[in-house]
Design a protein around this motif. Structure first.
Motif, PDB file in Angstrom:
ATOM      1  N   ASP A 372       0.897  -1.064  -0.068  1.00  0.00           N
ATOM      2  CA  ASP A 372       0.132   0.141   0.125  1.00  0.00           C
ATOM      3  C   ASP A 372       1.023   1.265  -0.015  1.00  0.00           C
ATOM      4  OD1 ASP A 372      -2.832  -0.714  -0.001  1.00  0.00           O
ATOM      5  OD2 ASP A 372      -2.264  -1.831   1.691  1.00  0.00           O
ATOM      6  N   HIS A 373       0.118   2.534  -0.567  1.00  0.00           N
ATOM      7  CA  HIS A 373       0.915   3.634  -0.499  1.00  0.00           C
ATOM      8  C   HIS A 373       1.459   4.194   0.908  1.00  0.00           C
ATOM      9  CE1 HIS A 373       0.326   4.140  -4.779  1.00  0.00           C
ATOM     10  NE2 HIS A 373      -1.153   3.689  -4.423  1.00  0.00           N
ATOM     11  N   SER A 374       2.407   4.937   0.847  1.00  0.00           N
ATOM     12  CA  SER A 374       3.014   5.408   2.044  1.00  0.00           C
ATOM     13  C   SER A 374       2.318   7.096   2.144  1.00  0.00           C
ATOM     14  CB  SER A 374       4.582   5.816   1.796  1.00  0.00           C
ATOM     15  OG  SER A 374       4.820   6.554   0.886  1.00  0.00           O
ATOM     16  N   ALA A 411       5.663  -1.844   1.082  1.00  0.00           N
ATOM     17  CA  ALA A 411       4.864  -0.591   0.860  1.00  0.00           C
ATOM     18  C   ALA A 411       5.446  -0.135  -0.457  1.00  0.00           C
ATOM     19  CB  ALA A 411       5.242   0.644   2.109  1.00  0.00           C
ATOM     20  N   GLU A 412       4.546   0.556  -0.932  1.00  0.00           N
ATOM     21  CA  GLU A 412       4.896   1.365  -2.256  1.00  0.00           C
ATOM     22  C   GLU A 412       5.339   2.858  -1.836  1.00  0.00           C
ATOM     23  OE1 GLU A 412       2.045   1.607  -5.280  1.00  0.00           O
ATOM     24  OE2 GLU A 412       3.442   2.633  -6.638  1.00  0.00           O
ATOM     25  N   VAL A 413       6.674   2.862  -1.576  1.00  0.00           N
ATOM     26  CA  VAL A 413       7.137   4.204  -0.815  1.00  0.00           C
ATOM     27  C   VAL A 413       7.470   5.234  -1.884  1.00  0.00           C
ATOM     28  CG1 VAL A 413       8.702   5.084   0.968  1.00  0.00           C
ATOM     29  CG2 VAL A 413       8.081   2.686   0.890  1.00  0.00           C
ATOM     30  N   VAL A 438       8.004   7.051  -8.210  1.00  0.00           N
ATOM     31  CA  VAL A 438       7.766   8.460  -8.333  1.00  0.00           C
ATOM     32  C   VAL A 438       6.493   8.582  -8.576  1.00  0.00           C
ATOM     33  CG1 VAL A 438       8.267  10.448  -9.916  1.00  0.00           C
ATOM     34  CG2 VAL A 438      10.228   8.768  -9.273  1.00  0.00           C
ATOM     35  N   HIS A 439       5.823   9.295  -7.801  1.00  0.00           N
ATOM     36  CA  HIS A 439       4.233   9.789  -8.199  1.00  0.00           C
ATOM     37  C   HIS A 439       4.028  11.269  -8.344  1.00  0.00           C
ATOM     38  CE1 HIS A 439       3.756   5.796  -6.181  1.00  0.00           C
ATOM     39  NE2 HIS A 439       3.067   5.723  -7.095  1.00  0.00           N
ATOM     40  N   SER A 440       5.104  12.032  -8.268  1.00  0.00           N
ATOM     41  CA  SER A 440       4.757  13.680  -8.404  1.00  0.00           C
ATOM     42  C   SER A 440       6.145  14.219  -8.764  1.00  0.00           C
ATOM     43  CB  SER A 440       4.372  14.159  -7.102  1.00  0.00           C
ATOM     44  OG  SER A 440       5.537  14.002  -6.127  1.00  0.00           O
ATOM     45  N   VAL A 466       9.130   0.552  -8.974  1.00  0.00           N
ATOM     46  CA  VAL A 466       7.957  -0.031  -9.782  1.00  0.00           C
ATOM     47  C   VAL A 466       7.521   1.247 -10.448  1.00  0.00           C
ATOM     48  CG1 VAL A 466       7.067  -1.438  -7.818  1.00  0.00           C
ATOM     49  CG2 VAL A 466       6.222   0.978  -7.697  1.00  0.00           C
ATOM     50  N   HIS A 467       6.795   1.159 -11.636  1.00  0.00           N
ATOM     51  CA  HIS A 467       6.578   1.811 -12.834  1.00  0.00           C
ATOM     52  C   HIS A 467       7.456   2.897 -12.994  1.00  0.00           C
ATOM     53  CE1 HIS A 467       4.535   4.675 -10.030  1.00  0.00           C
ATOM     54  NE2 HIS A 467       3.485   3.460  -9.813  1.00  0.00           N
ATOM     55  N   PRO A 468       8.897   2.232 -13.434  1.00  0.00           N
ATOM     56  CA  PRO A 468       9.888   3.180 -13.522  1.00  0.00           C
ATOM     57  C   PRO A 468      10.078   4.468 -14.244  1.00  0.00           C
ATOM     58  CG  PRO A 468      10.450   0.739 -13.688  1.00  0.00           C
ATOM     59  CD  PRO A 468       9.254   0.984 -13.730  1.00  0.00           C
ATOM     60  N   LYS A 504      -2.927   0.739 -18.632  1.00  0.00           N
ATOM     61  CA  LYS A 504      -2.521   2.066 -19.122  1.00  0.00           C
ATOM     62  C   LYS A 504      -0.975   2.280 -18.941  1.00  0.00           C
ATOM     63  CE  LYS A 504      -6.149   5.105 -19.494  1.00  0.00           C
ATOM     64  NZ  LYS A 504      -6.301   6.231 -19.909  1.00  0.00           N
ATOM     65  N   ARG A 505      -0.207   1.378 -18.076  1.00  0.00           N
ATOM     66  CA  ARG A 505       1.042   1.602 -17.532  1.00  0.00           C
ATOM     67  C   ARG A 505       1.888   0.886 -18.475  1.00  0.00           C
ATOM     68  NH1 ARG A 505       2.331   4.873 -13.466  1.00  0.00           N
ATOM     69  NH2 ARG A 505       0.609   5.408 -11.743  1.00  0.00           N
ATOM     70  N   LEU A 506       2.095  -0.598 -18.295  1.00  0.00           N
ATOM     71  CA  LEU A 506       2.825  -1.385 -19.029  1.00  0.00           C
ATOM     72  C   LEU A 506       4.145  -0.763 -19.150  1.00  0.00           C
ATOM     73  CD1 LEU A 506       0.411  -2.850 -21.845  1.00  0.00           C
ATOM     74  CD2 LEU A 506       0.874  -3.598 -19.569  1.00  0.00           C
ATOM     75  N   THR A 527       0.961  -6.598 -10.799  1.00  0.00           N
ATOM     76  CA  THR A 527      -0.191  -5.963 -11.404  1.00  0.00           C
ATOM     77  C   THR A 527      -0.645  -4.720 -10.693  1.00  0.00           C
ATOM     78  OG1 THR A 527      -1.814  -7.116  -9.785  1.00  0.00           O
ATOM     79  CG2 THR A 527      -1.342  -8.043 -11.794  1.00  0.00           C
ATOM     80  N   ASP A 528      -0.379  -4.445  -9.666  1.00  0.00           N
ATOM     81  CA  ASP A 528      -0.702  -2.991  -9.001  1.00  0.00           C
ATOM     82  C   ASP A 528      -2.352  -3.002  -8.815  1.00  0.00           C
ATOM     83  OD1 ASP A 528      -0.578  -0.366  -8.202  1.00  0.00           O
ATOM     84  OD2 ASP A 528       0.309   0.414  -9.930  1.00  0.00           O
ATOM     85  N   ALA A 529      -2.778  -4.370  -8.611  1.00  0.00           N
ATOM     86  CA  ALA A 529      -4.084  -4.556  -8.475  1.00  0.00           C
ATOM     87  C   ALA A 529      -4.889  -3.824  -7.156  1.00  0.00           C
ATOM     88  CB  ALA A 529      -4.436  -6.071  -8.238  1.00  0.00           C
TER      89      ALA A 529
END
Ligand code: ZN
Ligand code: ZN
Length: 571
Positions: A372-374, A411-413, A438-440, A466-468, A504-506, A527-529
């Motif tokens: 889960d997200h941080s 965790a997805e930090v 990286v999310h932002s 993840v999703h590099p 949408k990512r792949l 999968t990022d399910a």
């Protein structure tokens, strides 16, 4: 019209009004409403009139406009408004990063009213000198135009594949059809496709065509003939069906699967061996005697090649490898023992850990990673350390219940813009696995972004990035960074890179994943399910992995839980 389309109409109206220097509050009202509509989780069709007016930002006027669009599929006011400016200005505003202000300025100063005239002006340096524009605008315009022009292939693989599979299962009900198979780029597993190609074997093509053009999903029939018919589905996807003699099905399948480049390569090879190959078979060049036609495997064998899986047929060295029997033994879905990136309702997922675990177990997995997200990702209800420790406790309790399945706590930090992480090492050390992302701050310079990723990988607790690259297909290009440097650091620090399986990512894509493999970097499939159904995305990631030439040894998910934990260790 759906929510997204209606919100878009409002946004374009606001843009046009801004170009026309209309009242600031009206412009803001349209944008405001668009924003609220985009965030709705309920379909606008499900609201009554009073309900529509209650949506924040939508009053009497805009709710009437929404109703008009829902009923008629268009908005008279919008159609009229569009006529009041040169139509090319709307295209210009589609270029990423170009808003109404710039569009207006370009039109007023340089009379630019189309993408073509914009490109010309940018190339001849006219835009760089324009007062009121930032220095980088010209460069950004050219980049944006390129992005738009590269966009014709648009249908997501997963969507096209579902449509194609539905059609094939209908076709197969017809007893006259011996075989039916997806062909073209969809069969090769490309992440997006332009259309769908289906190949069927039958001696009564007429019946097959009759059934095909009469399917429920057909909106219109583009062409109908004895050998080939084309339809457009209600979702606007073109589907071509070719019907061939069962005796030459294999040859036709090779021919219509492509790629064009692959086909050229095997044609050259045939010639060298005094053979010729076409959609009907492989023949002796002199005697015309047939060497193979019915089965795809036989076609390749006749050319002296081992069978080349469709995902490899891109002329990226596969023919040469097949000649010397050195093709990789590609991963398959059945090699996968775990999902390494799963969310739960603790952050933005919609199911409990226990439901996700049950589902993964039923799929035959041996373990899964709950990531889960941080805390930094507020929008996704990211966990702070206190909640994270509670979650770890819950996972411990659940693990006692399972005998042959294990949940790993992770965790997805968030990787902050300076490369530091959203949890301290004191917290990270208590997790089984650490995913970082990286999310932002996607707009950092290539140097900054590279440094940011490298620093995260150098953290002794980070196991997987993840999703590099951060791209979203059809929506957002990858952020800029030095991929080679990241791959090198991944190798040096024993950090895995993910193929995120979300449709949408792949991300990594096939090219980047192959490059990582070549440098000895391990790949992780996640999968990022966010719900139990989304475990199904694994097959998309496997498809990308196959296109990237990945074998079992390259992919962490093929390891047992114990081996996995051993292999990801850093020291
Ligand atoms: Zn993420
Ligand atoms: Zn995620």
């Amino acid at each position: 019209m759906n929510n997204k389309e209606i919100a878009r109409v409002f946004r374009v109206i606001a843009d046009i009004l801004e170009i026309k220097d209309e009242n600031f509050f009206r412009i803001r009202a349209y944008r405001n409403a668009a924003g609220h509509i985009e965030n709705l989780t309920q379909d606008l069709n499900d609201f009554n009139q009073a309900g529509l007016q209650d949506i924040p930002g939508v009053g009497a006027d805009l709710s009437a406009k929404i109703i008009e669009m829902l009923k008629s599929g268009k908005l008279e006011y919008f159609e009229e408004l569009k006529k009041s400016i040169p139509c090319g200005l709307l295209d210009i505003m589609d270029i990423p990063g170009i808003g109404p202000k710039t569009t207006k300025l370009l039109y007023e100063k340089l009379r630019i009213d189309s993408i073509d005239s914009l490109e010309k002006a940018a190339r001849s340096g006219l835009i760089a000198g324009l007062p009121g524009l930032k220095e980088k605008t010209q460069e950004n315009i050219l980049k944006g135009i390129l992005l738009i022009k590269q966009k014709p292939e648009k249908i997501l693989f997963s969507y096209a594949q579902n449509t194609a599979e539905n059609i094939i299962s209908s076709l197969k009900k017809l007893k006259e059809i011996k075989q039916a198979c997806i062909a073209g780029s969809l069969r090769r597993g490309k992440e997006t496709v332009r259309d769908i190609d289906i190949l069927a074997a039958s001696l009564s093509a007429e019946k097959a065509m009759e059934l095909f053009t009469g399917l429920d999903l057909v909106k219109d029939v583009i062409a109908k003939g004895p050998a080939k018919s084309s339809i457009r589905t209600k979702d606007g996807i073109q589907v071509d069906l070719r019907v061939v003699d069962p005796k030459s099905f294999g040859a036709a399948l090779v021919y219509f699967t492509g790629s064009k480049e692959h086909n050229i390569r095997i044609r050259e090879l045939a010639k060298k061996n005094n053979l010729k190959i076409n959609e009907y078979g492989v023949f002796d060049l002199k005697t015309d005697k047939i060497a193979a036609a019915e089965k795809e495997e036989d076609i390749y064998a006749a050319l002296g090649l081992s069978f080349i899986p469709p995902e490899l047929r891109e002329d990226r060295g596969e023919v040469e490898a097949a000649k010397i029997k050195k093709l990789p033994k590609l991963i398959t879905l059945s090699d996968i023992k775990a999902d390494l990136h799963v969310h739960s309702e603790w952050s933005d997922g919609n199911a409990s850990i226990s439901v996700m675990a049950e589902t993964a177990f039923k799929k035959g997995y041996e373990y899964m990673v709950i990531s889960d997200h941080s805390q930094g990702l507020g929008i996704a209800r990211g966990l702070n350390p206190q909640r994270l420790y509670k979650q770890i406790d819950e996972i411990k309790t659940l693990n006692k219940k399972f005998k042959k399945f294990r949940i790993l706590s992770a965790a997805e930090v968030d990787i902050k813009s300076d490369g530091t992480l959203d949890f301290s090492e004191d917290v990270l050390k208590d997790l089984d696995v650490v995913l970082a992302a990286v999310h932002s701050g996607f707009k950092q310079s290539s140097r900054e972004m590279t440094k940011r990723l490298v620093k995260a990988m150098e953290n002794r607790y980070v196991n997987i990035i993840v999703h590099p690259t951060g791209r979203l297909i059809n929506e957002r290009p990858r952020y800029e960074f030095d991929f080679e440097e990241v791959v090198k650091t991944a190798k040096d620090t024993n950090t895995a890179l993910e193929i995120n399986c979300y449709p949408k990512r792949l991300d990594l894509d096939d090219i980047h994943a192959r490059r990582a493999k070549q440098e000895g970097v391990r790949i992780s499939l996640g999968t990022d399910a966010h719900s139990a159904e989304q475990f199904e995305f694994m097959r998309l990631g496997v498809m990308v992995g196959r296109r990237a030439w990945l074998e079992k040894k390259d992919v962490l998910n093929c390891l047992s839980c114990e081996e996995f934990l051993k292999k990801i260790k850093k020291d």
